[in-house]
Design an enzyme around this catalytic site. Sequence first.
Site, PDB file in Angstrom:
ATOM      1  N   ILE A   1       0.816  -1.216   0.000  1.00 54.95           N
ATOM      2  CA  ILE A   1       0.000   0.000   0.000  1.00 54.95           C
ATOM      3  C   ILE A   1       0.845   1.260   0.000  1.00 54.95           C
ATOM      4  CG2 ILE A   1      -1.978  -1.092   1.115  1.00 54.95           C
ATOM      5  CD1 ILE A   1      -1.012   0.007   3.766  1.00 54.95           C
ATOM      6  N   GLY A   2       2.150   1.121   0.067  1.00 56.66           N
ATOM      7  CA  GLY A   2       3.011   2.297   0.049  1.00 56.66           C
ATOM      8  C   GLY A   2       4.438   1.907  -0.220  1.00 56.66           C
TER       9      GLY A   2
ATOM     10  N   ASN B   1      11.789   5.495  -0.059  1.00 60.29           N
ATOM     11  CA  ASN B   1      13.205   5.190  -0.230  1.00 60.29           C
ATOM     12  C   ASN B   1      13.725   4.255   0.853  1.00 60.29           C
ATOM     13  OD1 ASN B   1      13.601   6.828  -2.530  1.00 60.29           O
ATOM     14  ND2 ASN B   1      13.601   8.649  -1.236  1.00 60.29           N
TER      15      ASN B   1
ATOM     16  N   GLY C   1      11.874   1.805   2.485  1.00 64.77           N
ATOM     17  CA  GLY C   1      11.256   0.496   2.555  1.00 64.77           C
ATOM     18  C   GLY C   1       9.856   0.524   1.986  1.00 64.77           C
ATOM     19  N   GLU C   2       9.093  -0.515   2.287  1.00 63.56           N
ATOM     20  CA  GLU C   2       7.755  -0.663   1.745  1.00 63.56           C
ATOM     21  C   GLU C   2       6.760  -0.905   2.870  1.00 63.56           C
ATOM     22  OE1 GLU C   2       8.373  -3.906  -0.884  1.00 63.56           O
ATOM     23  OE2 GLU C   2       8.946  -2.627  -2.578  1.00 63.56           O
TER      24      GLU C   2
ATOM     25  N   LYS D   1       5.363  -2.059   8.101  1.00 61.81           N
ATOM     26  CA  LYS D   1       6.449  -1.359   7.421  1.00 61.81           C
ATOM     27  C   LYS D   1       7.725  -2.175   7.579  1.00 61.81           C
ATOM     28  CE  LYS D   1       6.745   3.057   7.810  1.00 61.81           C
ATOM     29  NZ  LYS D   1       6.967   4.414   8.357  1.00 61.81           N
TER      30      LYS D   1
ATOM     31  N   ASP E   1       9.940  15.861  10.595  1.00 57.96           N
ATOM     32  CA  ASP E   1       9.583  15.548   9.203  1.00 57.96           C
ATOM     33  C   ASP E   1       8.076  15.680   9.020  1.00 57.96           C
ATOM     34  OD1 ASP E   1      10.092  14.904   6.579  1.00 57.96           O
ATOM     35  OD2 ASP E   1      10.019  12.752   6.906  1.00 57.96           O
TER      36      ASP E   1
END
Length: 642
Positions: free
Chosen positions: A380-381, A384, A386-387, A401, A497
């Site tokens: 779903i995402g 840079n 990871g996934e 994650k 961030d």
Amino acid sequence: MKKLPFLIIIIYIFLILISISSSIDYNYNNDIDNNNNNIINRNKNKNKNNLYNNKVIIKNDDNDDEINNKFKIRLDDNEDQDIYNEYHFLSKVHNRLAFNIFGSSSENSGSGSNSNSNSKNTDSSTGPTPSPISINGTLNSTATVYWSGGKSSCKSVNCTEEGFSTGDSYACSYEITPTYQRGQWEKGVKYFKDPLPKSILTSQVVGVSFVINGVVGCTPLKQELTTIEFLIQDVQVGQTISTNRSDDCSCGICYKDYEILPQSYDLLGYNKSGLNKVQLLLLDNSICATSLDIIFYYHPSTIPPTPTPTPSKPTISLLKKYLIIGFSIVGGLLIIGGCFLLIRNRYRSSGYYKPDKNDYTQIKDGKDIDIHQIKIGVRIGKGNYGEVYLGTWRGSQVAVKKLPAHNINENILKEFHREINLMKNLRHPNVIQFLGSCLIPPDICICTEYMPRGSLYSILHDQALQLQWSLLIKMMIDAAKGVIYLHNSTPVILHRDLKSHNLLVDENWKVKVADFGLSTIEQQGATMTACGTPCWTSPEVLRSQRYTEKADVYSFGIILWECATRQDPYFGIPPFQVIFAVGREGMRPPVPQNGPPKYIQLLIDCLNENPSHRPTMEQCLERLESIDSSGYSDLQYVRQQL
């Protein structure tokens, strides 16, 4: 290498023997020296308290030469006797006089006259003035609040010519005309954080003084005095203050200092751990102000003097013996543990490290989480670092994650573990819920609650959605609450961030702050994509200055801009150009043309170049909750063109 631990132990035993042999004479001589120092310090403090604490500084604009002026001052302490003290002053270039001896403050020019050259009222009476309290031997801490929104009608050169100082912004307690707004006075109410050191108790505070950076007597048709009261947490501080001073209020950014002597204050209802309300209450006439200094006076913590010891034969007590033995045992254990860690780290670095079951992180209910217990679904995402996958764990949908294998090393594991320990202790409705993690390579991952609507960024850029202003403001209120929780945590958590990508939305449109713990790790080995993090980063951080809570406020202001425009900030500009333009040249996104005025003004205030002039997140929340969005059309997505 094998002899190194034994060498360390031998050196440690040698140091212990030296410390035992020297502890007797050292402690004995040190006790005598400390006692002598206490006697000297008491004498110094006694002499210091005898000094009279009044200071008078007179500077004259009329003549640049050194003119010997005589000035007579009658002190209140001698009111029963007609005693005057004569003083001589050298005139200089400035015309400011802070005159507090009689318990009032006035602005004077010339060679010592205490009349106000700007005053339109010839009556010298200022009404009853509160008696000052004694602040001898005290320390002080200052909190400052700012007013803004007033329309600037002059330039800084006007302030210099008239002997004023120049402010960045101001607000007045009155309006000239409805179209000529004089700023956001808001009944003189502001909020500030406690400036006192954490170690200071409320019982040590003796009083509070104030400095109004502004102009007073701003209603020229009124002949009465300007009457002011100061309230902290809705409790009046001292007595009512009156002055017949009347300044030129046509230029709001030009100001002088109006100083109020220290007043007694018992801190009734005062909040040492959060925000406090201060109000500058106008009873008669009006003022314009750029800022208000709140100065707290307190007695420092003192240690009662000890009596002079009678020199006796130096002996070492049984307690000291036990302390030395205890420290020796603890130190020995620390050395053994250090040697073990040194050997293990060298063993790991040689490539033979194999993690065990202790590397699992406990979740909140005390049970282990195993990556094999989670059914991994679709991705779903992607970023840079990871996934992110949709998973099913114990019958519930979760987000997983995963860090890529090529980013995993021992330093990453340590940082990852530290951030997990931070995340698992956070509980707030507007902060993403951490469920658990796994630290066994190659399955390095964290598990959080699943947010079905995705990120705020994806919602803002969905062409099929028409978003109402009321919904956008509600989502920004949720985000502000989440950031406030992080800022008020112990220790303080700075997001670092904050952007629309890291604000996730559930099925009920509730916004939750995410990725506040992993942002530092996730940037390692990553290359910024087009319009990456610099677009949300404050100018002072881009200039490599210290990151503070106000840097998160700036990032929040960029998100407010995103919601008002449904566009990318600095679209089409490469990140390295954004860094230079924002950090060095003061570039900002264009001000949105549509939206509630209070929302637009909050956005502008959050993007202020000076961090101290930006609102706090608490003030952002308060201002968002007061916005009326009725009557404004829905926001539609418009594709940006290069």
